[in-house]
Design a protein around this motif. Structure first.
Motif, mmCIF file in Angstrom:
data_model
loop_
_atom_site.group_PDB
_atom_site.id
_atom_site.type_symbol
_atom_site.label_atom_id
_atom_site.label_comp_id
_atom_site.label_asym_id
_atom_site.label_seq_id
_atom_site.Cartn_x
_atom_site.Cartn_y
_atom_site.Cartn_z
ATOM 1 N N PHE B 212 0.859 -1.194 0.000
ATOM 2 C CA PHE B 212 0.000 0.000 0.000
ATOM 3 C C PHE B 212 0.889 1.235 0.000
ATOM 4 C CE2 PHE B 212 -2.008 -3.426 2.261
ATOM 5 C CZ PHE B 212 -3.261 -3.486 1.707
ATOM 6 N N PHE B 213 0.553 2.212 -0.814
ATOM 7 C CA PHE B 213 1.331 3.447 -0.804
ATOM 8 C C PHE B 213 0.385 4.641 -0.909
ATOM 9 C CE2 PHE B 213 0.789 3.854 -5.350
ATOM 10 C CZ PHE B 213 0.795 2.536 -5.813
ATOM 11 N N ALA B 214 0.820 5.723 -0.295
ATOM 12 C CA ALA B 214 -0.021 6.925 -0.296
ATOM 13 C C ALA B 214 0.852 8.163 -0.143
ATOM 14 C CB ALA B 214 -1.035 6.858 0.839
ATOM 15 N N GLY B 215 0.459 9.219 -0.841
ATOM 16 C CA GLY B 215 1.135 10.505 -0.712
ATOM 17 C C GLY B 215 0.106 11.580 -0.461
ATOM 18 N N LEU B 216 0.493 12.815 -0.730
ATOM 19 C CA LEU B 216 -0.416 13.922 -0.439
ATOM 20 C C LEU B 216 -1.698 13.866 -1.272
ATOM 21 C CD1 LEU B 216 1.843 17.082 -0.010
ATOM 22 C CD2 LEU B 216 0.367 15.974 1.693
ATOM 23 N N ASN B 217 -1.551 13.539 -2.547
ATOM 24 C CA ASN B 217 -2.746 13.561 -3.405
ATOM 25 C C ASN B 217 -2.868 12.294 -4.249
ATOM 26 O OD1 ASN B 217 -0.591 13.983 -4.958
ATOM 27 N ND2 ASN B 217 -1.267 15.924 -5.844
ATOM 28 N N PHE B 218 -2.327 11.224 -3.753
ATOM 29 C CA PHE B 218 -2.502 9.949 -4.463
ATOM 30 C C PHE B 218 -2.367 8.792 -3.482
ATOM 31 C CE2 PHE B 218 1.552 7.603 -5.051
ATOM 32 C CZ PHE B 218 2.383 8.444 -4.318
ATOM 33 N N TRP B 219 -2.932 7.680 -3.866
ATOM 34 C CA TRP B 219 -2.723 6.442 -3.114
ATOM 35 C C TRP B 219 -2.913 5.269 -4.073
ATOM 36 C CZ3 TRP B 219 -6.588 2.786 -2.718
ATOM 37 C CH2 TRP B 219 -7.892 3.217 -3.011
ATOM 38 N N GLY B 220 -2.423 4.103 -3.652
ATOM 39 C CA GLY B 220 -2.543 2.942 -4.535
ATOM 40 C C GLY B 220 -2.141 1.646 -3.852
ATOM 41 N N ILE B 221 -2.328 0.579 -4.589
ATOM 42 C CA ILE B 221 -1.970 -0.759 -4.079
ATOM 43 C C ILE B 221 -1.244 -1.509 -5.195
ATOM 44 C CG2 ILE B 221 -2.825 -2.926 -3.080
ATOM 45 C CD1 ILE B 221 -5.467 -1.475 -2.518
ATOM 46 N N ASP B 222 -0.161 -2.165 -4.824
ATOM 47 C CA ASP B 222 0.508 -3.096 -5.733
ATOM 48 C C ASP B 222 0.210 -4.517 -5.258
ATOM 49 O OD1 ASP B 222 1.626 -1.162 -7.240
ATOM 50 O OD2 ASP B 222 3.672 -1.400 -6.486
#
Lengths: 787, 352
Positions: B212-222
């Protein structure tokens, strides 16, 4: 009742008369437990005496001297077994024999190879083909699909490139009886892949009788296609897994206790790419379940369940927006291409389901009597919406929609009795009861129209008697049907075969066939017709055809067979919808049909077999099919829509090594007849939104199917290789799989030669523009783990 | 005047073009390259018995795919002259009766061939169990894990590369056994990282991971899946397949990457430092289709990301693995400027 008493009396008399010993039994596959059809049972005496197993793997050999014998059980592709049986103490012996598959056949893909649970009686059936799953997998374009695979058999022609429907020996697509384990199934197609709903992992055999079939089968005029699924495996857990980002499949078969087996298969397709790009939600799934319980050697019960669902919600609007915006920079500034594309709206919303449940009971009642009973429910429903909308600058050019709802319910029960009266005489009796529900409704341009629901009943009785005298075998049969309490109609059938010692077989068949259920062609109205809409012919006479077939088959050597079939099909009554009627009524009622006639005749030449590592089949067909309807060209005869004069087909597989096999499929066919529009018709149309009159032009045609399209050629290559390294091998090892395969197909190799499907005339152009189904080659790959 | 060839001549052309190739392709399928074994050189120890416990053919060494005539993929098998256990017994034999006798269980032994346009990259993976023979007794010593790379130019014969790699590896094995015999692993540690004293060998692991990854204006899953051979070096690379979902303010994407790379460094028995690189090609789903004039080309996403993370991942043990890291992501969409995003990454995997 009197007939029944007579039959019982006949059974008793023949049983008393039978003074000699009788051997009966069941021959099955040692690995799967599935029964073997047409296995040979031979008494090893000076005067060879034998028989073959019937469609249920059962055999009965009466008239044996009550002494001791060596008896050989053999079957192509299996290791023969010899058993010693002593009749001196017990003159009625029942024996179960399990044959082990031999390795030799496993590397070949012989199309019409022997296998368990086949359709029809191999001794007398003419124009019969059997496709094994292995043969289907070897066809690059079949993509593990039954309906794409059978197109490579002689006499079977595709209707449209993207449609799974087929025309058999010049008949309508709706005249094919399609069964799953003996259950009639309606619209067995998936929309998204234009393929069948049958998961090939679960399929044991595909049997096809393209004409001249016996009295046991009826209700359709043209052909019988039966897909038999696996019953499970009594030797541990076996299965296959096909993981994929789009279509994933899983299949398992295993024993349940000592007496039962089970099979589970499932597929799921989810169109992720289209969902992202076009905001469309499309998927389908299908599941198969099978449970077989063997009470004892003589009695078994099989329960099968099948379910499939298609949801297809294609919205092309976003796609057109993308295309319009992309092309805007390429076009002349004066043309607002983005506006044009934004004005186009095409939407398909199709939902349909099939649910099937069946129970099959098989019993060896006596040493000469075999009983089979089956009940089933086959439920089908569909809801298909098509919408097209086109406007520019607030002016609506086109705004149309069709929505068809259909429902077919078929509750049925049938039974059959096989009685071996003498060693040279087999009797087959049976009855079938179908209770139907047909519902059809249409909504045209958002206006609800007529709907109709009908619940007819079809009662069928059949009797067949097969007599073998020396090298001559004949089977006479009669099928009697009563539809919706109408008058009883009779369908006589006759098959005869003479075998010469040098491997030559001469065959003949004649039969009359009635069809009480008619399927409607909506191509003229519906934008995306991929389903048949079924209607009972309640008030009209059934459509009717008569088959005359002559054939010869020659065993060239132990691996190769050459056969030729000549057929003439007199279609004395067939129907079409009268398209000049009020279109709102056409969709819902079968009363708006017109009766006509037709004929179809041709010759089919087929080679099948193997030369070393090369195996497969090749065929040439010369055929002609015509129709005549009073409402079309005043009854003048015209070539049928799917009439192809010449057809050359071949499927070849080269098993280069144990790890790698190459395959190719080839088809060269003369073009089909088409009504190519060649006359401009001008018209004025009132536009109610603006109150103005619009002027328009369109092309029309005055003769049906007066033009013939050019030849079409299809060539495809396939590769199947066992995965020996990398992730594929590791994952197979991890799951303890026996092996894993990679399948690679290159389709449409001849792409540079366009196969024209239609020539379209456009106002303003001085030429007809040709359209094809495929402009580029395609490459597809799949991975299978088998354990 | 230009005349168009008639259909049958096109058809014949294709047949003439493809079928000879088709037939010629077959001749090469069954090719098996045989590796010549060097003359035995006397060794300071003796492998008395080697037992091949692999599931392959006893002579199997390597397999790779190549296209014959640019079209037909064929398996190129590389095999040894003798069964592998005989190779061990012959290569590691001693003239002297006084030298130490060993027993070797060959759990894994194969060479992976991955070639680029100019170079042929070979890597030998081997898992061996060593036992010491003593009078009437056999004492288990430990397990070796080899992951030995060799690169040579493609124009050189394939067989030469295999032979060189085998020779290089066998020299290393000789020195390793001598070191183990003198128990240098207990002193040197890192130099014999690939040896596990008194521990039976482990199999390769299957990893299934969610990152799982997330930043200020995005997130996602690999979603990732890969196999990993037992660690033979402190630094080691692995590759995986990845399916990525990422959500940005005005679009979401799903993409696939075939060659996700992990550069790993073993910090200690429990902790692993990993630098992950993923290149993903995906499809975009825009939220503002009705208001923005997106073009067809904007459907495609090109995404490159790096993640530096510390993982709890005990060596040679199965079970849950988890970690924390920093992610840098650059994505490119046609008609848009490349965009850099930085976020945090949390990963959890099950190591089978």
């Amino acid at each position: 009742m009197k007939l029944l008493l007579n039959i019982i009396f006949l059974f008793l008399v023949t049983s008393v008369l039978a003074q000699n010993a009788t051997l009966s039994g069941i021959v099955s596959d040692a690995e799967t437990g599935e029964t073997l059809i047409s296995a040979t049972v031979l008494l090893k005496t000076d005067n060879l005496h034998g028989t073959t197993t019937n469609v249920n793997g059962f055999f009965s050999l009466p008239g044996i001297e009550p002494v001791s014998y060596n008896i050989e059980f053999s079957f192509m592709g299996y290791e023969p077994v010899i058993k010693r049986v002593d009749f001196s103490k017990n003159p009625k012996q029942f024996i179960e024999v399990a044959l082990k598959p031999s390795d030799i056949v496993l590397e070949q893909i012989t199309v019409i190879e022997s296998g368990p649970d086949r359709l029809g009686d191999k001794d007398v059936e003419i124009s019969q083909h059997t496709l094994t799953p292995k043969a289907i997998r070897s066809i690059p374009t079949a993509r593990n699909d039954v309906f794409r695979a059978i197109r490579y058999l002689p006499g079977v022609e595709a209707t449209e490139p993207f449609s799974p429907l087929v025309s058999v020996r010049g008949s309508n697509p709706g005249e094919n009886l399609i069964m799953l384990d003996g259950v009639t199934i309606y619209n067995p197609y998936h929309f998204l892949s234009s393929s069948s709903i049958f998961n090939m992992q679960t399929v044991k055999n595909v049997d096809l009788m393209v004409g001249g079939f016996g009295a046991e089968y009826g209700g359709r005029n043209s052909s019988v296609i039966n897909i038999s699924t696996k019953d499970g495996n009594n030797n541990g857990i076996h299965g296959e897994i096909n993981p994929s980002t789009a279509l994933s499949k899983v299949f398992l078969e295993f024993p349940v206790g000592k007496k039962s087996t089970m099979m589970v298969g499932a597929r799921l397709y989810y169109d992720l790419q289209t969902n992202l790009m076009m905001y469309s939600n499309n998927y389908f799934y299908d599941t198969n379940l099978s449970f077989t319980h063997r009470f004892n050697a003589k009695n078994s019960l099989t329960l099968k369940y099948f379910s499939s669902k298609d949801k297809n919600d294609m919205d092309f609007n976003n796609f057109y927006k993308y295309m319009g915006n992309s092309m805007a920079g390429l076009m002349d500034d004066e043309v607002d291409i983005a506006e044009i594309f934004n004005g186009v709206s095409i939407k398909y919303v199709n939902k349909w389901r099939n649910n099937i449940a069946t129970a099959i009971y098989k019993s060896v009642v006596g040493s000469r009597l075999y009983f089979r009973a089956q009940i089933y429910a086959s439920l089908h429903s569909a809801d298909n919406l098509s919408e097209v909308f086109f406007k520019t600058d607030s002016l609506v050019f086109f705004n149309t929609s069709t929505q068809f709802n259909t429902k077919v319910h078929d509750w049925s029960g049938k039974f059959s009795l096989n009685y071996k009266m003498f060693s040279w005489n087999d009797i087959n009796l049976g009855a079938e009861y179908n209770n139907y529900l047909f519902y059809n409704a249409s909504t045209i341009n958002k206006i609800e129209n007529i709907s109709a629901q009908k619940t007819p009943i079809l009662l069928s009785l059949f009797a067949e008697d097969k007599i073998t005298i020396g090298s001559f075998t004949a089977r006479a049969g009669l099928r009697a049907t009563q539809f919706n309490k109408g008058s009883v109609m009779y369908e006589p059938r006759l098959n005869a075969v003479y075998r010469f010692d040098d491997g030559l077989k001469l065959e003949a068949a004649w039969g009359r066939y009635n069809q009480h259920i008619f399927s409607m062609n909506t191509q003229e109205y519906e934008l995306n017709q991929i389903l048949d809409y079924y209607y009972p012919l309640e008030n009209g006479k059934p459509s009717q055809s008569e088959h005359f077939i002559l054939g010869a088959e020659k065993l060239i050597n132990s691996n190769n067979t050459l056969s030729v079939d000549l057929y003439y099909k007199d279609i004395s009554r067939t129907y079409t919808f009268d398209l000049m009627q009020d279109q709102y009524e056409v969709f819902a009622l079968s009363d708006k049909i017109v009766a006509g006639s037709g004929k179809s005749y041709g010759m089919e030449l087929l080679w099948k077999g193997s030369f070393g590592k090369l195996s497969g089949w090749g065929s040439y067909t010369l055929a002609k099919s015509t129709r005549s309807f009073p409402n079309i060209m005043n009854g003048k005869e015209f070539d049928y829509d799917y009439d192809r004069r010449h057809s050359i087909k071949a499927v070849l597989n080269y098993q280069a090594t144990k790890r790698i096999s190459y395959s190719t499929s080839f088809m060269a066919q003369s073009g089909i007849p088409k009504s190519i529009e060649n006359t401009i018709q001008s018209f004025y149309m009132y536009e109610p939104l603006t109150g103005s009159m619009n002027y328009g032009q369109q092309y029309t045609v005055d003769k049906k199917n007066a033009s013939r399209l050019p030849w079409v050629f299809y060539l495809d290559f396939g590769l199947q290789k066992r995965v020996v390294s990398g992730f594929g091998k590791n994952i197979a090892e991890f799951f303890g799989a026996d092996e894993s395969y990679l399948i690679l197909n290159v389709n449409n190799v001849l792409f540079f030669r366009r196969n024209v499907l239609y020539y379209q005339a456009f106002v303003g152009f001085d030429k007809f523009l040709p359209f094809s189904d495929s402009y580029f080659p395609t490459v597809s790959a799949g991975y299978t783990i088998k354990f | 005047m230009i005349t168009k060839p008639k259909p049958p001549s096109n058809f014949l052309l294709v047949f003439l073009l493809f079928f000879p190739l088709f037939g010629m392709g077959q001749k090469w399928i069954a090719d098996t390259l045989t590796i010549a074994l060097p003359d035995p050189v006397s060794c300071f120890f003796n492998v008395e018995t080697a037992t091949d416990l692999r599931t392959y053919d006893p002579r199997f060494l390597s397999v790779y795919e190549q296209n014959k005539w640019l079209v037909f993929p064929v398996d190129q098998i590389v095999a040894m002259e003798l069964p592998l256990n005989k190779y061990f017994e012959n290569r590691f034999s001693s003239d002297s009766n006084t030298n130490q006798n060993y027993l070797v269980n060959i759990r894994e032994f194969y060479i992976k061939n991955s070639s680029t346009k100019s170079k042929r990259n070979l890597k030998l993976y081997s898992t061996l169990e060593l036992s010491k023979k003593q009078l009437d007794d056999t004492i288990f010593v430990g397990s070796f894990y080899y992951e030995e790379a060799f690169t040579h130019k493609k124009k050189l014969p394939v067989v030469e590369g295999y032979e060189s790699l085998l020779e290089e590896w066998s020299n290393n094995f000789i020195s390793d056994v001598l070191a183990v015999d003198q128990e240098l692993d207990l002193i040197l540690g890192n130099n014999l990282y690939h040896f596990r004293r008194n521990k039976t060998s482990v199999k390769k692991n299957l990893y299934t991971e969610l990152d799982f990854f997330a930043g200020l204006n995005f997130w996602g899953i690999d979603g990732e899946i890969w196999f990993s051979e037992p660690e033979g070096n402190k630094k080691f690379n692995r590759s995986a397949g990845v399916m990525r979902y990422v959500k940005h303010p005005n679009f979401q994407s799903i993409g696939l990457g075939r060659n996700l790379r992990f550069w790993n460094y073993r910090m200690n028995e429990k902790w692993l430092f990993t630098n992950k690189m993923a290149f993903v090609i995906g499809f975009n789903n825009w939220n503002d289709m009705d208001t923005a004039a997106h073009k067809f080309e904007e459907i495609f996403l090109f995404d490159l990301s790096f993640t530096q993370r510390i993982n709890y991942n005990p060596i040679d043990k199965s079970g849950f693995v988890f970690g924390l890291g920093l992610m840098e992501d650059v994505h490119y969409i046609i008609y848009h400027q490349p965009k850099l995003n930085i976020g945090l990454s949390v990963n959890i995997a099950y190591k089978f």
